[in-house]
Design a protein around this motif. Structure first.
Motif, PDB file in Angstrom:
ATOM      1  N   LEU A  75       9.098  49.960  -0.007  1.00  0.00           N
ATOM      2  CA  LEU A  75       7.804  49.884   0.668  1.00  0.00           C
ATOM      3  C   LEU A  75       7.640  48.537   1.374  1.00  0.00           C
ATOM      4  O   LEU A  75       7.197  48.479   2.522  1.00  0.00           O
ATOM      5  CB  LEU A  75       6.685  50.115  -0.345  1.00  0.00           C
ATOM      6  N   LYS A  76       8.012  47.457   0.692  1.00  0.00           N
ATOM      7  CA  LYS A  76       7.901  46.108   1.267  1.00  0.00           C
ATOM      8  C   LYS A  76       8.776  45.978   2.517  1.00  0.00           C
ATOM      9  O   LYS A  76       8.330  45.486   3.557  1.00  0.00           O
ATOM     10  CB  LYS A  76       8.308  45.071   0.224  1.00  0.00           C
ATOM     11  N   ILE A  77      10.016  46.420   2.437  1.00  0.00           N
ATOM     12  CA  ILE A  77      10.946  46.314   3.568  1.00  0.00           C
ATOM     13  C   ILE A  77      10.509  47.215   4.713  1.00  0.00           C
ATOM     14  O   ILE A  77      10.532  46.806   5.875  1.00  0.00           O
ATOM     15  CB  ILE A  77      12.388  46.605   3.106  1.00  0.00           C
ATOM     16  N   GLN A  78      10.063  48.429   4.400  1.00  0.00           N
ATOM     17  CA  GLN A  78       9.589  49.333   5.448  1.00  0.00           C
ATOM     18  C   GLN A  78       8.386  48.744   6.171  1.00  0.00           C
ATOM     19  O   GLN A  78       8.277  48.825   7.390  1.00  0.00           O
ATOM     20  CB  GLN A  78       9.234  50.701   4.868  1.00  0.00           C
ATOM     21  N   HIS A  79       7.473  48.144   5.407  1.00  0.00           N
ATOM     22  CA  HIS A  79       6.289  47.524   6.009  1.00  0.00           C
ATOM     23  C   HIS A  79       6.694  46.413   6.981  1.00  0.00           C
ATOM     24  O   HIS A  79       6.188  46.349   8.102  1.00  0.00           O
ATOM     25  CB  HIS A  79       5.369  46.978   4.912  1.00  0.00           C
ATOM     26  N   LEU A  80       7.590  45.543   6.551  1.00  0.00           N
ATOM     27  CA  LEU A  80       8.041  44.455   7.423  1.00  0.00           C
ATOM     28  C   LEU A  80       8.766  45.000   8.651  1.00  0.00           C
ATOM     29  O   LEU A  80       8.540  44.560   9.778  1.00  0.00           O
ATOM     30  CB  LEU A  80       8.948  43.490   6.653  1.00  0.00           C
ATOM     31  N   SER A  81       9.626  45.980   8.437  1.00  0.00           N
ATOM     32  CA  SER A  81      10.390  46.574   9.528  1.00  0.00           C
ATOM     33  C   SER A  81       9.473  47.271  10.533  1.00  0.00           C
ATOM     34  O   SER A  81       9.636  47.134  11.752  1.00  0.00           O
ATOM     35  CB  SER A  81      11.407  47.557   8.957  1.00  0.00           C
ATOM     36  N   ASN A  82       8.489  48.005  10.027  1.00  0.00           N
ATOM     37  CA  ASN A  82       7.538  48.695  10.903  1.00  0.00           C
ATOM     38  C   ASN A  82       6.674  47.737  11.714  1.00  0.00           C
ATOM     39  O   ASN A  82       6.117  48.111  12.734  1.00  0.00           O
ATOM     40  CB  ASN A  82       6.642  49.638  10.092  1.00  0.00           C
ATOM     41  N   ASN A  83       6.548  46.509  11.228  1.00  0.00           N
ATOM     42  CA  ASN A  83       5.760  45.501  11.943  1.00  0.00           C
ATOM     43  C   ASN A  83       6.634  44.625  12.833  1.00  0.00           C
ATOM     44  O   ASN A  83       6.226  43.532  13.237  1.00  0.00           O
ATOM     45  CB  ASN A  83       4.955  44.647  10.960  1.00  0.00           C
ATOM     46  N   GLY A  84       7.853  45.091  13.117  1.00  0.00           N
ATOM     47  CA  GLY A  84       8.711  44.419  14.083  1.00  0.00           C
ATOM     48  C   GLY A  84       9.474  43.205  13.572  1.00  0.00           C
ATOM     49  O   GLY A  84      10.043  42.455  14.358  1.00  0.00           O
ATOM     50  N   VAL A  85       9.512  43.006  12.262  1.00  0.00           N
ATOM     51  CA  VAL A  85      10.256  41.877  11.700  1.00  0.00           C
ATOM     52  C   VAL A  85      11.745  42.215  11.749  1.00  0.00           C
ATOM     53  O   VAL A  85      12.164  43.298  11.341  1.00  0.00           O
ATOM     54  CB  VAL A  85       9.797  41.576  10.254  1.00  0.00           C
ATOM     55  N   LEU A  86      12.540  41.296  12.261  1.00  0.00           N
ATOM     56  CA  LEU A  86      13.981  41.504  12.381  1.00  0.00           C
ATOM     57  C   LEU A  86      14.650  41.509  11.010  1.00  0.00           C
ATOM     58  O   LEU A  86      14.168  40.873  10.067  1.00  0.00           O
ATOM     59  CB  LEU A  86      14.604  40.416  13.247  1.00  0.00           C
ATOM     60  N   LYS A  87      15.802  42.182  10.900  1.00  0.00           N
ATOM     61  CA  LYS A  87      16.535  42.304   9.642  1.00  0.00           C
ATOM     62  C   LYS A  87      16.782  40.952   8.986  1.00  0.00           C
ATOM     63  O   LYS A  87      16.515  40.768   7.806  1.00  0.00           O
ATOM     64  CB  LYS A  87      17.860  43.027   9.874  1.00  0.00           C
ATOM     65  N   LYS A  88      17.280  39.981   9.754  1.00  0.00           N
ATOM     66  CA  LYS A  88      17.581  38.671   9.157  1.00  0.00           C
ATOM     67  C   LYS A  88      16.312  37.981   8.653  1.00  0.00           C
ATOM     68  O   LYS A  88      16.334  37.253   7.666  1.00  0.00           O
ATOM     69  CB  LYS A  88      18.319  37.778  10.157  1.00  0.00           C
ATOM     70  N   ASP A  89      15.178  38.245   9.317  1.00  0.00           N
ATOM     71  CA  ASP A  89      13.912  37.651   8.891  1.00  0.00           C
ATOM     72  C   ASP A  89      13.316  38.378   7.690  1.00  0.00           C
ATOM     73  O   ASP A  89      12.611  37.771   6.891  1.00  0.00           O
ATOM     74  CB  ASP A  89      12.925  37.631  10.056  1.00  0.00           C
ATOM     75  N   ILE A  90      13.599  39.677   7.567  1.00  0.00           N
ATOM     76  CA  ILE A  90      13.139  40.426   6.394  1.00  0.00           C
ATOM     77  C   ILE A  90      13.762  39.823   5.143  1.00  0.00           C
ATOM     78  O   ILE A  90      13.085  39.560   4.154  1.00  0.00           O
ATOM     79  CB  ILE A  90      13.473  41.932   6.517  1.00  0.00           C
ATOM     80  N   GLU A  91      15.076  39.581   5.188  1.00  0.00           N
ATOM     81  CA  GLU A  91      15.760  38.978   4.038  1.00  0.00           C
ATOM     82  C   GLU A  91      15.127  37.641   3.673  1.00  0.00           C
ATOM     83  O   GLU A  91      14.847  37.371   2.513  1.00  0.00           O
ATOM     84  CB  GLU A  91      17.247  38.797   4.338  1.00  0.00           C
ATOM     85  N   LYS A  92      14.883  36.803   4.675  1.00  0.00           N
ATOM     86  CA  LYS A  92      14.287  35.481   4.420  1.00  0.00           C
ATOM     87  C   LYS A  92      12.898  35.603   3.819  1.00  0.00           C
ATOM     88  O   LYS A  92      12.566  34.895   2.865  1.00  0.00           O
ATOM     89  CB  LYS A  92      14.213  34.680   5.719  1.00  0.00           C
TER      90      LYS A  92
END
Length: 169
Positions: A75-92
């Motif tokens: 849920l956390k990763i999907q939320h970040l991804s859906n809001n346009g956060v890049l993969k490398k920034d999601i990890e950070k």
């Protein structure tokens, strides 16, 4: 400041569970000291730690401290991804949030309970149905970069059962 006796913490022994998802709270079949939220230990403190990040649970065995963060990572990763956060920034972002929770919680616990408690292991407990491939994609590959061990809700009790003399059996 007077530190609390460790045995007084058993009043906060609560069943380990994930935050409710669609009205259902995934629950483990063991307990630990509830730390966060209105029914957790931190609410009993005089000092205001509301600006600090806090883990959900902790456990103590002797002078060893085990911290437990419950997180629906999909849920956390999907939320970040859906809001346009890049993969490398999601990890950070995810890693930074977890590191802050473990660091801030350690500070609070050492300030309020026992300054000589030593963190021995941190657990990131994900929902049972978490896609492992997604975790591999978005979390650090190098175990040294992870300040935690990942397990699922159904596995946390077995991991804790290997530790003797826990406050919340």
């Amino acid at each position: 400041m007077a530190l609390r006796p460790v045995n007084s913490l058993t009043a906060w022994c609560k069943p380990i569970e994930q935050a409710p998802n669609k009205g259902i709270a995934e629950q483990a079949k063991c307990r630990a000291i509830k730390f966060d939220d209105a029914d957790g230990f931190v609410e009993s403190l005089v000092a205001n730690y509301s600006a600090d990040c806090r883990v959900d649970y902790f456990e103590i065995t002797g002078n060893d401290l085990i911290m437990i963060e419950m997180k629906d990572m999909e849920l956390k990763i999907q939320h970040l991804s859906n809001n346009g956060v890049l993969k490398k920034d999601i990890e950070k972002k995810v890693l930074s949030n977890l590191e802050n929770k473990f660091t801030d919680s350690l500070k609070i616990i050492q300030n309020e309970i026992n300054s000589s408690l030593i963190p021995v292991i941190n657990y990131l407990v994900v929902a049972n149905n978490t896609n492992v491939i997604m975790l591999d994609k978005y979390l650090p590959k190098n175990p040294r970069k992870k300040p935690f061990v990942i397990c699922k809700t159904k596995e946390i009790c077995n991991k804790l059962s290997t530790l003797g003399t826990r406050l919340c059996p």
